[in-house]
Design a protein around this motif. Structure first.
Motif, short mmCIF file in Angstrom:
data_model
loop_
_atom_site.label_atom_id
_atom_site.label_comp_id
_atom_site.label_asym_id
_atom_site.label_seq_id
_atom_site.Cartn_x
_atom_site.Cartn_y
_atom_site.Cartn_z
N GLY A 144 -32.92 54.62 103.00
CA GLY A 144 -32.21 55.22 101.87
C GLY A 144 -31.74 54.22 100.83
N ASP A 145 -31.70 52.93 101.18
CA ASP A 145 -31.32 51.92 100.18
C ASP A 145 -32.39 51.85 99.09
OD1 ASP A 145 -29.07 51.23 101.59
OD2 ASP A 145 -29.83 49.29 102.28
N THR A 146 -31.94 51.72 97.85
CA THR A 146 -32.86 51.58 96.70
C THR A 146 -32.41 50.40 95.84
OG1 THR A 146 -31.58 53.22 95.45
CG2 THR A 146 -33.52 54.03 96.65
N ASN A 147 -31.99 49.32 96.49
CA ASN A 147 -31.46 48.16 95.78
C ASN A 147 -32.49 47.43 94.93
OD1 ASN A 147 -28.87 48.54 96.96
ND2 ASN A 147 -29.63 47.60 98.84
N GLY A 148 -33.77 47.68 95.18
CA GLY A 148 -34.82 47.02 94.40
C GLY A 148 -35.15 47.74 93.11
N GLN A 149 -34.58 48.91 92.90
CA GLN A 149 -34.89 49.71 91.71
C GLN A 149 -34.50 48.96 90.44
OE1 GLN A 149 -36.66 52.17 91.06
NE2 GLN A 149 -35.93 53.18 89.24
N GLY A 150 -35.49 48.68 89.59
CA GLY A 150 -35.26 48.06 88.30
C GLY A 150 -35.12 46.55 88.33
N VAL A 151 -35.33 45.91 89.48
CA VAL A 151 -35.19 44.45 89.55
C VAL A 151 -36.14 43.80 88.53
CG1 VAL A 151 -35.58 42.40 90.99
CG2 VAL A 151 -34.36 44.38 91.92
N ASN A 152 -35.56 42.92 87.72
CA ASN A 152 -36.30 42.20 86.66
C ASN A 152 -37.09 43.12 85.73
OD1 ASN A 152 -35.34 39.72 87.61
ND2 ASN A 152 -37.05 39.52 89.02
N GLU A 153 -36.71 44.38 85.73
CA GLU A 153 -37.37 45.39 84.90
C GLU A 153 -38.87 45.47 85.15
OE1 GLU A 153 -36.20 44.99 80.80
OE2 GLU A 153 -34.07 45.04 81.31
N VAL A 154 -39.29 45.14 86.40
CA VAL A 154 -40.70 45.24 86.77
C VAL A 154 -40.91 45.89 88.14
CG1 VAL A 154 -41.51 43.35 85.29
CG2 VAL A 154 -40.78 42.87 87.64
N TRP A 155 -39.84 46.13 88.89
CA TRP A 155 -39.94 46.72 90.22
C TRP A 155 -39.27 48.08 90.20
CZ3 TRP A 155 -42.93 44.67 93.88
CH2 TRP A 155 -43.28 43.33 93.76
N TYR A 156 -40.00 49.12 90.64
CA TYR A 156 -39.47 50.48 90.60
C TYR A 156 -39.94 51.29 91.80
CZ TYR A 156 -38.51 49.27 85.76
OH TYR A 156 -38.06 48.65 84.63
N VAL A 157 -39.14 52.28 92.16
CA VAL A 157 -39.56 53.23 93.18
C VAL A 157 -40.70 54.06 92.61
CG1 VAL A 157 -37.31 53.29 94.32
CG2 VAL A 157 -37.86 54.99 92.57
N VAL A 158 -41.41 54.72 93.51
CA VAL A 158 -42.58 55.52 93.13
C VAL A 158 -42.29 56.98 93.48
CG1 VAL A 158 -45.06 55.83 93.46
CG2 VAL A 158 -44.05 53.55 93.67
N SER A 159 -42.57 57.86 92.53
CA SER A 159 -42.36 59.29 92.77
C SER A 159 -43.46 59.84 93.68
CB SER A 159 -42.36 60.06 91.45
OG SER A 159 -43.66 60.08 90.89
N ALA A 160 -43.23 61.03 94.21
CA ALA A 160 -44.20 61.68 95.08
C ALA A 160 -45.52 61.97 94.35
CB ALA A 160 -43.62 62.97 95.64
N ASP A 161 -45.47 62.06 93.02
CA ASP A 161 -46.72 62.28 92.28
C ASP A 161 -47.37 60.98 91.84
OD1 ASP A 161 -44.98 61.60 90.23
OD2 ASP A 161 -45.29 63.42 89.07
N GLY A 162 -46.86 59.84 92.33
CA GLY A 162 -47.51 58.56 92.09
C GLY A 162 -47.11 57.85 90.81
N GLU A 163 -46.03 58.28 90.20
CA GLU A 163 -45.58 57.68 88.94
C GLU A 163 -44.37 56.77 89.16
OE1 GLU A 163 -47.33 58.10 86.13
OE2 GLU A 163 -48.71 59.36 87.29
N VAL A 164 -44.20 55.81 88.26
CA VAL A 164 -43.03 54.93 88.28
C VAL A 164 -41.81 55.74 87.92
CG1 VAL A 164 -41.97 52.95 87.12
CG2 VAL A 164 -44.40 52.94 87.57
N VAL A 165 -40.70 55.51 88.63
CA VAL A 165 -39.45 56.19 88.32
C VAL A 165 -38.58 55.21 87.54
CG1 VAL A 165 -37.39 57.31 89.25
CG2 VAL A 165 -39.61 57.63 90.39
#
Length: 175
Positions: A144-165
């Motif tokens: 459940g941790d999402t601490n990597g979201q937005g790191v250096n503005e190049v790392w993002y979670v991925v949606s179920a439809d395969g898109e960058v969130v």
């Protein structure tokens, strides 16, 4: 004899209920039969097992995102290219790859036609989704941790439809 017959029938029924692995080929199949998708949430395999699991979890802020079988968040690197990882060395130490060993079980909400793999520099196979390699973040300590979201503005979670969130507000910081 009746007991042996019933035992055999039970074993066959149990085998039919097991999740079916999705072959990871790096290419999108035309259509994945519905029976190829596992709709049950199961424990993730041990690291030394051949099978890995890809699932969808719902984050209160980020929505439906990809996670592994243990619920650990998966990320994409916007500097990667389709089916090619551009993360190496120290990058892979901070962002360990979601490795494939040729067999992947998908859970409910995962589009099996978007699953593939790419080869890393060391020859290991990283799982891709919608052509983008998937990684963990060492800063995530528990499911459940999402601490990597937005790191250096190049790392993002991925949606179920395969898109960058992107563009989500978390703790007054825009991602």
């Amino acid at each position: 004899v009746l007991f042996v017959g019933l035992l055999t029938l039970f074993a066959m029924m149990l085998a039919a209920c097991q999740p079916q692995p999705v072959p990871v080929t790096g290419e999108r199949p035309e259509e994945m039969p519905a029976e190829e998708e596992d709709m049950d949430v199961a424990d993730a395999p041990m690291e030394d097992e051949m099978e890995v699991r890809l699932e969808v979890a719902t984050d209160a802020v980020l929505g439906d995102i990809l996670v592994d079988g243990n619920g650990m968040t998966l990320y994409m690197f916007t500097m990667d290219e389709p089916n090619k990882s551009n993360c190496a060395g120290e990058c892979l130490e901070a962002w360990p790859p979601f490795l494939s060993s040729g067999s992947l079980t998908v859970g409910e909400g995962v589009d099996a036609s978007l699953v593939g793999e790419a080869t890393l520099a060391d020859g290991s196979m990283i799982v891709t989704y919608n052509g983008m390699p998937l990684y963990y973040w060492v800063g995530d300590e528990q499911p459940g941790d999402t601490n990597g979201q937005g790191v250096n503005e190049v790392w993002y979670v991925v949606s179920a439809d395969g898109e960058v969130v992107k563009g989500m507000m978390v703790d007054e910081k825009e991602y």
